[in-house]
Motif scaffolding. Sequence first.
Motif, short mmCIF file in Angstrom:
data_model
loop_
_atom_site.label_atom_id
_atom_site.label_comp_id
_atom_site.label_asym_id
_atom_site.label_seq_id
_atom_site.Cartn_x
_atom_site.Cartn_y
_atom_site.Cartn_z
N UNK A 125 109.23 -30.63 -7.61
CA UNK A 125 109.60 -31.90 -6.98
C UNK A 125 109.43 -31.78 -5.41
N UNK A 126 109.93 -30.76 -4.74
CA UNK A 126 110.20 -30.48 -3.35
C UNK A 126 108.74 -30.16 -2.89
N UNK A 127 107.97 -29.63 -3.76
CA UNK A 127 106.74 -29.08 -3.44
C UNK A 127 105.88 -30.50 -3.10
N UNK A 128 105.77 -31.47 -4.09
CA UNK A 128 105.19 -32.73 -3.78
C UNK A 128 105.81 -33.46 -2.82
N UNK B 67 109.85 -21.56 -4.19
CA UNK B 67 108.64 -22.58 -4.41
C UNK B 67 107.93 -22.85 -3.17
N UNK B 68 106.84 -23.56 -3.19
CA UNK B 68 106.05 -23.72 -2.17
C UNK B 68 106.84 -25.02 -1.74
N UNK C 5 98.74 -26.95 3.67
CA UNK C 5 97.90 -26.40 5.10
C UNK C 5 98.34 -25.39 5.61
N UNK C 6 98.36 -25.74 6.92
CA UNK C 6 98.85 -24.54 7.79
C UNK C 6 100.30 -24.60 7.84
N UNK C 7 100.87 -25.62 7.35
CA UNK C 7 102.43 -25.78 7.22
C UNK C 7 103.11 -25.26 6.03
N UNK C 8 102.41 -24.68 5.08
CA UNK C 8 102.71 -24.23 3.92
C UNK C 8 103.73 -22.85 3.94
#
Lengths: 208, 152, 384
Positions: free
Chosen positions: B55-58, A147-148, A152-155
């Motif tokens: 959930x971690x994404x959020x 997952x992400x 922004x630039x920290x993604x």
Amino acid sequence: MKKLQKVTLTINDREVTAKEGMTILEAARDAGIYIPTLCYHEKLAPYGACRICTVELSRNGRSRLVTSCVYTVENGLIVKTESPKVIKVRKLLLELMLASSPAKAIQDLARQYGIEKRRFEADKTNCILCGLCVRYCSEIKQANAIGFVGRGTERRVVFHPEIASTVCASCRECFSLCPTGKLPSETDGVCFDDLTLDDFLKTQQSPA
Amino acid sequence: MTKNLSNVNQIIAKYQGDQSALIQMLLEIQRENRWLPKPVLARLSQKLGIPISQIYHIATFYKAFSLIPQGRHTVSVCLGTACHVRGAPRLLDRVTDTLKLNPGETSVDYKFTLKTVNCLGCCALGPVMVVDGEYYGKPSAKEIEKVIANCD
Amino acid sequence: MRLKSPADLQEKRQQIISLRDSSRHCVTICSGTACHAYASEKTALAFVEEIKSSGLKDNVDIRRTGCHGFCERGPIVVIFPEEICYLGVKPEDVSEIVSTTLMGKGLVDRLLYKDSNGEKVVHEGDIPFYKNQTRIVFGNNRLIDPKNIDDYIALGGYDALTKALFEMSPDDVMEMVKRANLRGRGGGGFPAGMKWETTRNAPGKTKYVIVNADEGDPGAYMDRSLLEGNPHSVLEGLIIGAYAIGSHKGYVYVRQEYPLAIENLSIALNQAGEYGLLGKNILGSRFNFDVTVHRGAGAFVSGESSALMNAIEGKVGEPRPKYTRTAVSGIGDKPSNLNNVETWANVPLIISRGADWFASIGTEGSKGTKIFSPDRWTVGRVHT
């Protein structure tokens, strides 16, 4: 089932007939017209991340640039897939991506569009955040092992070992989707060698 | 940790297990615990049927959340444009000197966390420092020391 | 006490007014976020104490109000009925104000505004900052305690809602807002009536209305002041809009960096609900409408319409890639009308005073007024 209406538009001065609800990219592909993509996959919902499929629309003497993978066809649209504005945008996008990854897929497109300058500092992530891995794991495999994180630039993209350790070893279908090759080259199949969620969180603690 | 998990059950019940209220639940968990412990997120994932990756994404998308323990006292310095032109960088320097922390850091005794924020909407007071929800406009070095010293 | 009809509302208003004596002194202390940061609450408590110990408790009212706007000179105290305005009032100034102005008929000169010639200005409305302003949307902030719905009702609050629900059809309301040419105050300037109509006409029975209070532009705090200081004005506008559009569910998305706005809004929603001005069968009109507050969590990008709606759905607050209008496909892909705080607050005024009145203010292409947030380095947005 409601019968889908036909939609007529013009792509590169050629009249194209599409079905209601199709995107410009789908209509172009159907008609054999080339529009480059990096984050598009026919089995996944279009995401609009890479913007390489940008095209120019004109109407009444005014034009705008839109992302063809998410723009639904309309009657009377006039589309240019390789106009000077489009090429300028694609070149900048590719130059930005080259700063993240030296991958062949990006180099090939860069050569195609005649990019010579490299003005941006390399970030060494080897990831263009196309999201193919994340989306495939979520939409097709419904595993959500990757997952992400960040914004922004920290993604970044990270594996979540809680899930990955149980499903990834026997799957690895995302490996072949990755345009930069990061997935096959930098993971043991459970997580990236140098990027876990905890690694990511440590980077967030550093002062701006 | 059991206390954390039973709090989570209460919070989930308060929002009737509504998935769309996830961010609101995380805000309450963050406020109660001063961070979002992983077992708590795992419990949320399980009870709400939301993948842990989402959930971690959020949790990593929004500035309000922290996945690492934070201090008992939060000190924020606004670096929005108006505060910036009113000297926020210098205020931040004074605050970092007093706390001996850089923005984003928490003291080893978990007493303080220093953060920067962007625009609290009281620009006429700028530069603004907020300590535990109390706003201080144009604080002098002495005032900063006094406020910090008064935190137990 | 639930108000079950417009007559009940009128009666309630008469009751509130009858218990108030406008010839009595009323000390108002601005309690918006900025004045609060200047310790206005300590000033307020000092007034409570001093008024009590001076034996004036039964003759002088104290009211903590919403933001007056002149944040740079807070805490601001305005004494009614004379409208004497004192700036930068600290607790140690209070006993002098009580003895000089409340008990005597004098002024505490050093606390008055001084113009560039050194001339003192006594009344708030004469201060240059305010003098050239027509504060139709913001003006009531200084007169009401945002934590007390009775103050809003006393000034005529919820009469516009009554008019809309009982004297106008949803179409009438829509037409009036369109004729007034109210444009979005969030910066986009899109005609609100047109957006409302798109939402109303979009297929599907379930529709949503949303207040965008995710104001994140540095230096801009118009929405903060309005939502903190007069939440009912926004709520009343929202209910009227919902009626016109055919929506029974509203959301207010407030950034979590505005805790006082969240608090005052929540109190306002509870009080409106208790009075039957929100919820089922509003004022006996058979119109049902409910509101949920959704707090942001610190992401400027979530103020964009589609991102905000994603956040309300519990997802990451990022803009949607698709080119669909949220008025047609918004929260849960249902038609959703989103407007800015100030846009909604203009609606009751338009309904009460009419489209022609509203259109008589402003320029050819941009009607009505606009709240600005200036400070020494002016920041804000201008409608052209």
